[in-house]
Write a protein that holds these residues in place. Structure first.
Motif, mmCIF file in Angstrom:
data_model
loop_
_atom_site.group_PDB
_atom_site.id
_atom_site.type_symbol
_atom_site.label_atom_id
_atom_site.label_comp_id
_atom_site.label_asym_id
_atom_site.label_seq_id
_atom_site.Cartn_x
_atom_site.Cartn_y
_atom_site.Cartn_z
ATOM 1 N N VAL A 3 0.799 -1.237 -0.002
ATOM 2 C CA VAL A 3 -0.056 0.176 -0.059
ATOM 3 C C VAL A 3 1.014 1.132 -0.071
ATOM 4 C CG1 VAL A 3 -1.922 -1.099 1.310
ATOM 5 C CG2 VAL A 3 -0.196 0.003 2.579
ATOM 6 N N PRO A 4 0.384 2.246 -0.196
ATOM 7 C CA PRO A 4 1.428 3.753 -0.494
ATOM 8 C C PRO A 4 2.380 4.056 0.790
ATOM 9 C CG PRO A 4 -0.533 3.962 -1.203
ATOM 10 C CD PRO A 4 -1.001 2.857 -0.643
ATOM 11 N N THR A 5 2.163 3.424 2.132
ATOM 12 C CA THR A 5 2.671 3.773 3.322
ATOM 13 C C THR A 5 3.276 2.494 3.797
ATOM 14 O OG1 THR A 5 0.694 3.840 4.759
ATOM 15 C CG2 THR A 5 1.368 5.831 3.629
ATOM 16 N N ALA A 6 3.208 1.257 3.375
ATOM 17 C CA ALA A 6 3.652 0.084 4.033
ATOM 18 C C ALA A 6 3.727 -0.955 3.119
ATOM 19 C CB ALA A 6 2.649 -0.356 5.292
ATOM 20 N N GLU A 7 4.600 -1.953 3.359
ATOM 21 C CA GLU A 7 4.535 -3.250 2.585
ATOM 22 C C GLU A 7 4.872 -4.439 3.367
ATOM 23 O OE1 GLU A 7 7.661 -2.811 -0.512
ATOM 24 O OE2 GLU A 7 9.152 -3.611 0.681
ATOM 25 N N TYR A 35 16.888 -11.067 3.134
ATOM 26 C CA TYR A 35 17.330 -9.857 3.048
ATOM 27 C C TYR A 35 16.699 -8.774 4.094
ATOM 28 C CZ TYR A 35 18.595 -11.647 -1.527
ATOM 29 O OH TYR A 35 18.912 -12.123 -2.625
ATOM 30 N N ALA A 36 17.418 -7.766 4.338
ATOM 31 C CA ALA A 36 17.036 -6.770 5.376
ATOM 32 C C ALA A 36 15.621 -6.101 5.107
ATOM 33 C CB ALA A 36 17.885 -5.926 5.545
ATOM 34 N N TYR A 37 15.369 -6.026 3.646
ATOM 35 C CA TYR A 37 13.954 -5.103 3.466
ATOM 36 C C TYR A 37 12.766 -6.433 3.702
ATOM 37 C CZ TYR A 37 15.120 -7.376 -1.258
ATOM 38 O OH TYR A 37 15.264 -8.094 -2.074
ATOM 39 N N GLU A 38 13.008 -7.562 3.931
ATOM 40 C CA GLU A 38 11.908 -8.388 3.958
ATOM 41 C C GLU A 38 11.191 -8.326 5.658
ATOM 42 O OE1 GLU A 38 12.823 -12.159 1.054
ATOM 43 O OE2 GLU A 38 13.535 -12.199 3.314
ATOM 44 N N GLY A 39 9.929 -8.316 5.364
ATOM 45 C CA GLY A 39 9.008 -8.500 6.473
ATOM 46 C C GLY A 39 7.996 -7.242 6.321
ATOM 47 N N LEU A 40 7.578 -6.699 7.706
ATOM 48 C CA LEU A 40 6.624 -5.452 7.316
ATOM 49 C C LEU A 40 7.382 -4.235 7.770
ATOM 50 C CD1 LEU A 40 3.653 -4.674 7.469
ATOM 51 C CD2 LEU A 40 3.452 -4.846 9.938
ATOM 52 N N LEU A 41 7.274 -3.438 6.664
ATOM 53 C CA LEU A 41 7.855 -2.006 6.703
ATOM 54 C C LEU A 41 6.801 -1.080 6.296
ATOM 55 C CD1 LEU A 41 10.246 -3.982 4.929
ATOM 56 C CD2 LEU A 41 11.592 -2.270 5.773
ATOM 57 N N ALA A 42 6.957 0.043 7.341
ATOM 58 C CA ALA A 42 6.164 1.195 7.259
ATOM 59 C C ALA A 42 6.713 2.471 7.084
ATOM 60 C CB ALA A 42 4.850 1.096 8.263
ATOM 61 N N ASN A 81 11.458 5.048 7.575
ATOM 62 C CA ASN A 81 11.187 3.723 7.296
ATOM 63 C C ASN A 81 11.468 2.998 8.478
ATOM 64 O OD1 ASN A 81 10.261 1.561 5.884
ATOM 65 N ND2 ASN A 81 12.054 1.355 4.567
ATOM 66 N N TRP A 82 10.315 2.283 8.990
ATOM 67 C CA TRP A 82 10.703 1.428 10.038
ATOM 68 C C TRP A 82 10.149 0.050 9.739
ATOM 69 C CZ3 TRP A 82 11.206 2.834 15.317
ATOM 70 C CH2 TRP A 82 11.630 4.174 15.479
ATOM 71 N N LYS A 83 11.286 -0.855 10.161
ATOM 72 C CA LYS A 83 10.705 -2.186 10.180
ATOM 73 C C LYS A 83 9.905 -2.534 11.496
ATOM 74 C CE LYS A 83 12.620 -6.880 8.658
ATOM 75 N NZ LYS A 83 13.854 -7.375 8.301
ATOM 76 N N ILE A 84 8.951 -3.006 11.180
ATOM 77 C CA ILE A 84 7.670 -3.293 12.207
ATOM 78 C C ILE A 84 7.758 -4.774 12.658
ATOM 79 C CG2 ILE A 84 5.289 -3.270 12.882
ATOM 80 C CD1 ILE A 84 6.230 -0.287 12.320
ATOM 81 N N LEU A 85 7.961 -5.654 11.872
ATOM 82 C CA LEU A 85 8.032 -7.152 11.822
ATOM 83 C C LEU A 85 8.908 -7.853 11.201
ATOM 84 C CD1 LEU A 85 6.274 -9.298 13.862
ATOM 85 C CD2 LEU A 85 4.733 -9.191 11.921
ATOM 86 N N ASP A 86 9.611 -8.841 11.511
ATOM 87 C CA ASP A 86 10.601 -9.338 10.679
ATOM 88 C C ASP A 86 10.077 -10.499 10.119
ATOM 89 O OD1 ASP A 86 13.466 -9.800 9.718
ATOM 90 O OD2 ASP A 86 13.622 -11.457 11.212
ATOM 91 N N ARG A 87 9.455 -11.393 10.837
ATOM 92 C CA ARG A 87 8.898 -12.702 10.202
ATOM 93 C C ARG A 87 7.975 -13.136 11.141
ATOM 94 N NH1 ARG A 87 13.279 -17.532 10.130
ATOM 95 N NH2 ARG A 87 13.867 -17.326 12.672
ATOM 96 N N VAL A 88 6.988 -14.191 10.501
ATOM 97 C CA VAL A 88 5.812 -14.710 11.376
ATOM 98 C C VAL A 88 6.155 -16.378 11.480
ATOM 99 C CG1 VAL A 88 3.207 -14.840 11.442
ATOM 100 C CG2 VAL A 88 4.267 -12.853 10.719
ATOM 101 N N GLY A 89 6.010 -16.638 12.471
ATOM 102 C CA GLY A 89 5.961 -18.278 12.662
ATOM 103 C C GLY A 89 4.657 -18.921 12.598
#
Length: 89
Positions: free
Chosen positions: A33-37, A58-65, A71-79
């Motif tokens: 979306v325009p402000t997150a991925e 890669y560092a750019y994977e996960g939830l970024l907003a 630019n903030w990394k909110i969540l790295d990965r989900v189990g």
């Protein structure tokens, strides 16, 4: 296909191998979306805790907003784990 009970669109993508890649690249899923991925590898690995985790290559994977211009990394990965009668599958 649409499930009439829930009105949810279900889409299935068959595995597709590209021989030109020579297995050098990992396929990824990106929801934007325009402000997150949310961007993740489609491959999983099983960790010692018994959970499956999406691989993070890669560092750019996960939830970024994008928050207030940063630019903030909110969540790295989900189990996740699938249990049948209390036992992992």
């Amino acid at each position: 296909m649409i499930d009439a009970r829930r009105q949810i669109r279900v889409t299935t993508f068959p595995p597709l191998e590209n021989p030109d890649w020579d297995h050098a690249r990992t396929r990824r899923l990106a929801l934007r979306v325009p402000t997150a991925e949310w961007c993740q590898s489609v491959l999983t690995t099983r960790e010692l805790d018994g959970f499956q985790y999406l691989r993070t290559d890669y560092a750019y994977e996960g939830l970024l907003a994008l928050l207030q211009g940063e630019n903030w990394k909110i969540l790295d990965r989900v189990g996740f784990q699938v249990l049948i009668e209390g036992a992992p599958v």
